[in-house]
Design a protein around this motif. Structure first.
Motif, PDB file in Angstrom:
ATOM      1  N   TYR A 151      42.340  39.198  79.753  1.00 31.97           N
ATOM      2  CA  TYR A 151      42.006  37.520  80.197  1.00 31.97           C
ATOM      3  C   TYR A 151      42.334  37.049  78.661  1.00 31.97           C
ATOM      4  N   GLU A 152      42.094  37.943  77.999  1.00 27.93           N
ATOM      5  CA  GLU A 152      43.286  36.580  76.694  1.00 27.93           C
ATOM      6  C   GLU A 152      44.536  36.571  76.472  1.00 27.93           C
ATOM      7  N   TYR A 153      45.489  37.811  77.190  1.00 30.56           N
ATOM      8  CA  TYR A 153      46.778  38.266  77.446  1.00 30.56           C
ATOM      9  C   TYR A 153      47.304  37.389  78.806  1.00 30.56           C
ATOM     10  N   ILE A 154      45.586  37.345  79.656  1.00 28.48           N
ATOM     11  CA  ILE A 154      46.704  36.585  81.028  1.00 28.48           C
ATOM     12  C   ILE A 154      46.538  34.802  80.589  1.00 28.48           C
ATOM     13  N   ARG A 155      45.873  34.438  80.071  1.00 28.83           N
ATOM     14  CA  ARG A 155      45.599  32.804  79.522  1.00 28.83           C
ATOM     15  C   ARG A 155      46.519  32.686  78.770  1.00 28.83           C
ATOM     16  N   LEU A 156      46.886  33.912  78.053  1.00 27.06           N
ATOM     17  CA  LEU A 156      48.413  33.613  77.386  1.00 27.06           C
ATOM     18  C   LEU A 156      49.953  33.037  77.815  1.00 27.06           C
ATOM     19  N   VAL A 157      49.671  33.472  78.384  1.00 23.48           N
ATOM     20  CA  VAL A 157      50.554  34.352  79.412  1.00 23.48           C
ATOM     21  C   VAL A 157      51.021  33.623  80.720  1.00 23.48           C
ATOM     22  N   ALA A 158      49.553  33.100  81.083  1.00 25.70           N
ATOM     23  CA  ALA A 158      49.723  31.680  82.651  1.00 25.70           C
ATOM     24  C   ALA A 158      50.710  30.924  82.461  1.00 25.70           C
ATOM     25  N   PRO A 159      50.621  30.444  81.244  1.00 24.05           N
ATOM     26  CA  PRO A 159      51.245  29.107  81.306  1.00 24.05           C
ATOM     27  C   PRO A 159      53.008  28.945  81.467  1.00 24.05           C
ATOM     28  N   THR A 160      53.142  30.087  80.925  1.00 29.82           N
ATOM     29  CA  THR A 160      54.642  29.885  80.581  1.00 29.82           C
ATOM     30  C   THR A 160      55.487  30.735  82.340  1.00 29.82           C
ATOM     31  N   ASP A 161      56.735  30.603  81.933  1.00 24.29           N
ATOM     32  CA  ASP A 161      57.096  30.909  83.578  1.00 24.29           C
ATOM     33  C   ASP A 161      57.535  32.840  83.196  1.00 24.29           C
ATOM     34  N   MET A 162      57.325  33.359  82.298  1.00 27.83           N
ATOM     35  CA  MET A 162      57.620  34.854  82.261  1.00 27.83           C
ATOM     36  C   MET A 162      57.487  35.780  83.387  1.00 27.83           C
ATOM     37  N   SER A 163      58.068  36.514  83.959  1.00 31.04           N
ATOM     38  CA  SER A 163      57.941  37.418  84.527  1.00 31.04           C
ATOM     39  C   SER A 163      56.935  38.679  84.182  1.00 31.04           C
ATOM     40  N   VAL A 164      56.073  38.995  85.247  1.00 33.14           N
ATOM     41  CA  VAL A 164      54.855  40.082  84.688  1.00 33.14           C
ATOM     42  C   VAL A 164      54.999  40.624  85.151  1.00 33.14           C
ATOM     43  N   ILE A 165      54.103  42.557  84.328  1.00 33.03           N
ATOM     44  CA  ILE A 165      53.876  43.275  84.881  1.00 33.03           C
ATOM     45  C   ILE A 165      52.725  43.825  85.095  1.00 33.03           C
ATOM     46  N   ILE A 166      52.218  44.258  85.692  1.00 32.34           N
ATOM     47  CA  ILE A 166      50.740  44.592  85.967  1.00 32.34           C
ATOM     48  C   ILE A 166      50.366  46.130  86.137  1.00 32.34           C
ATOM     49  N   GLU A 167      50.014  46.904  85.949  1.00 37.87           N
ATOM     50  CA  GLU A 167      49.723  47.843  85.376  1.00 37.87           C
ATOM     51  C   GLU A 167      48.299  48.482  85.567  1.00 37.87           C
ATOM     52  N   GLY A 168      47.480  49.642  86.911  1.00 39.60           N
ATOM     53  CA  GLY A 168      46.712  50.335  86.792  1.00 39.60           C
ATOM     54  C   GLY A 168      46.503  50.863  87.988  1.00 39.60           C
ATOM     55  N   GLU A 169      45.306  51.723  87.856  1.00 39.01           N
ATOM     56  CA  GLU A 169      44.944  52.293  89.340  1.00 39.01           C
ATOM     57  C   GLU A 169      44.938  51.737  90.499  1.00 39.01           C
ATOM     58  N   SER A 170      45.178  52.356  91.509  1.00 37.86           N
ATOM     59  CA  SER A 170      44.886  51.553  92.952  1.00 37.86           C
ATOM     60  C   SER A 170      42.980  50.701  92.787  1.00 37.86           C
ATOM     61  N   GLY A 171      42.877  50.381  93.003  1.00 40.18           N
ATOM     62  CA  GLY A 171      41.999  49.506  93.429  1.00 40.18           C
ATOM     63  C   GLY A 171      41.623  49.257  91.762  1.00 40.18           C
ATOM     64  N   THR A 172      42.084  48.387  91.595  1.00 46.23           N
ATOM     65  CA  THR A 172      41.223  48.638  90.083  1.00 46.23           C
ATOM     66  C   THR A 172      41.364  46.227  89.887  1.00 46.23           C
ATOM     67  N   GLY A 173      42.065  45.773  90.803  1.00 44.19           N
ATOM     68  CA  GLY A 173      42.637  44.201  91.325  1.00 44.19           C
ATOM     69  C   GLY A 173      43.820  43.775  90.465  1.00 44.19           C
ATOM     70  N   LYS A 174      44.519  44.236  90.966  1.00 47.43           N
ATOM     71  CA  LYS A 174      45.514  43.990  89.942  1.00 47.43           C
ATOM     72  C   LYS A 174      46.180  42.199  90.992  1.00 47.43           C
TER      73      LYS A 174
END
Length: 452
Positions: A151-174
């Motif tokens: 969530y430190e990374y989320i708050r860092l990237v959220a205000p920008t307009d950058m494209s984001v890839i979210i990786e994680g196993e199925s069901g992790t809350g992506k």
């Protein structure tokens, strides 16, 4: 209440299901083979399919693929044995609504059917647009080091307009992570549109994303506005983006590069202003190496990457998640469950949660339904979870030799089955009686051991 197709080869179980569902007011059709079920789907419309994973003529995975290809908005619930749970989770990635384990609890099944049919009746089942308030209610950050870093990374990237890839196993809350990025961005007042690419066939994906004009292909009876237009000024979340075909990847790349889309069958170009967030439980970089995903598109999408940890790596967050799901279930089911007893807490801490938060939410909801009030006990937990805890798989110790007793037992079992089948001239019903197992179990073992 709804039309349900049951595809189940166990005659007794299918009759029980048919009787129960009919009494609940559903219109029920039963097929005992996968191919028969698919043929029935072509002649009659169904709101939902109850699909057994193991069938005599095919697998539930193959049937699910065909259902989603021809009727993408039909909800599918996989019925599975304990040993198939990981496969069932994979099936959900391919578009199944949910899975339920055998023996089926009637109250749990009825609750799941009602939820699935509510979703089926929504305007666009494969696409969800959730307001900010809903995202807030469905969200827990956690306090573990892994959660804090995420969530430190989320708050860092959220205000920008950058494209984001979210990786994680199925069901992790992506998707929750994607919603949080949107909520914390300058686009928060504009739409958040989520598209499940895994539930879209090759033919439907381009239409769903970019829209089409009337008559542009068979079945296009009216103009359709694509999700890019719906998400204008907001965020477009593409879940399981690795499932998109090469042709759609080309169109997606152009949309990102030029901020222009062209509906199928139209000569007009439409300008769009959309932030792209994608999610996958596959390794897209590896897919690029294998030629399954365009490298130029990957780099466009991968301006920033986030990894959502699995539940088994977030032990410090376990209590927070469990209490959160308990409170949600209390509110939805009108129950007054106050917590979990020590035995249940110990089980939850030992269990590996292969389905991650999605599985945890379902387990807790089922337990709340069966408990009503007070503390949840082990009696309210799924049988397969208890079996996993009581019969754990041995873990190798690097300091001592490991003897594969299971492999030896399986080898002996395979030999016994082959010998019995030969003696009864491959009469499977008779072989099952001699081996003291039911016919379905025999079919499963024949498949497991690759017996011709």
């Amino acid at each position: 209440m709804g039309a349900i197709l049951v595809i189940e080869d166990d005659l007794t179980f299918s009759r029980i299901l048919e009787g129960f569902l009919t009494k609940q007011g559903f219109s029920v059709t039963v097929c005992h083979k996968g191919h028969d079920g698919l043929q029935t789907l072509k002649t009659k419309a169904f709101d939902l399919v109850l699909l057994d994973y193991r069938l005599p003529d095919t697998t539930g995975m193959d049937v699910l693929t065909e259902i989603k290809k021809h009727s993408p908005h039909t909800q599918v619930i996989i019925m599975t044995s304990f040993s198939d749970i990981r496969t069932a989770v994979k099936a959900m990635k391919m578009g199944a609504y949910e899975y339920i384990t055998k023996p089926v609890n009637p109250d749990e099944l009825l609750m799941m059917l009602q939820q699935a049919l509510k979703k089926e009746n929504a305007p666009t089942p494969s696409v969800t647009a959730q307001p900010k308030s809903t995202a807030l209610k469905q969200f827990v950050e956690g306090t573990s080091p892994e959660a804090k870093r995420l969530y430190e990374y989320i708050r860092l990237v959220a205000p920008t307009d950058m494209s984001v890839i979210i990786e994680g196993e199925s069901g992790t809350g992506k998707e929750n992570v994607a919603q949080t990025i949107h909520r914390l961005s300058a686009r928060s007042k504009a739409p958040f549109i989520a598209v499940d690419c895994g539930a879209l066939s090759k033919e439907l994906a381009a239409s769903e994303l970019f829209g089409h004009t009337k008559g542009s292909f068979t079945g296009a009876v009216q103009d359709k506005v694509g999700q890019f237009v719906d998400a204008h000024k907001g965020t477009l979340f593409l879940d399981e983006v690795g499932n998109l075909s090469y042709e759609v990847q080309v169109k997606l790349l152009r949309a990102i590069q030029e901020r222009i889309i062209q509906p199928i069958g139209s000569n007009k170009e439409v300008k769009i202003d959309v932030r792209i967030i994608t999610a996958t439980n596959d390794d897209l970089a590896e897919s690029v190496k294998k030629g399954l995903f365009r490298e130029d598109l990957y780099h466009r999408l991968n301006e920033f990457k986030l990894k959502v940890p699995a539940v088994r790596h977030r032990e410090e967050d376990l209590d927070e998640f469990l209490d959160f799901f308990r409170e949600l279930a209390n509110a939805e089911l009108d129950r007054h469950v106050t917590g979990f007893n020590k035995e249940v807490t110990d089980i939850f801490r030992t269990y590996e949660w292969p389905g991650n938060l999605r599985e945890m939410k379902n387990v807790v909801k089922r337990a709340v339904l069966l408990t009503n009030e007070g503390l949840i006990t082990a009696a309210a937990l799924p049988v397969e979870m208890l079996e996993t805890i009581r019969n754990p798989q041995p873990k190798p110790n690097n300091d001592t030799p490991v003897y594969d007793l299971k492999a030896l037992q399986e080898s002996q079992e395979k030999e016994m089955i082959m010998k019995t089948l030969k003696e009864v001239r491959y009469n499977k019903s008779k072989a099952a009686r001699i081996l003291n197992i039911d016919r379905k179990t025999l079919y499963l073992k024949i498949e497991k051991y690759g017996i011709e």
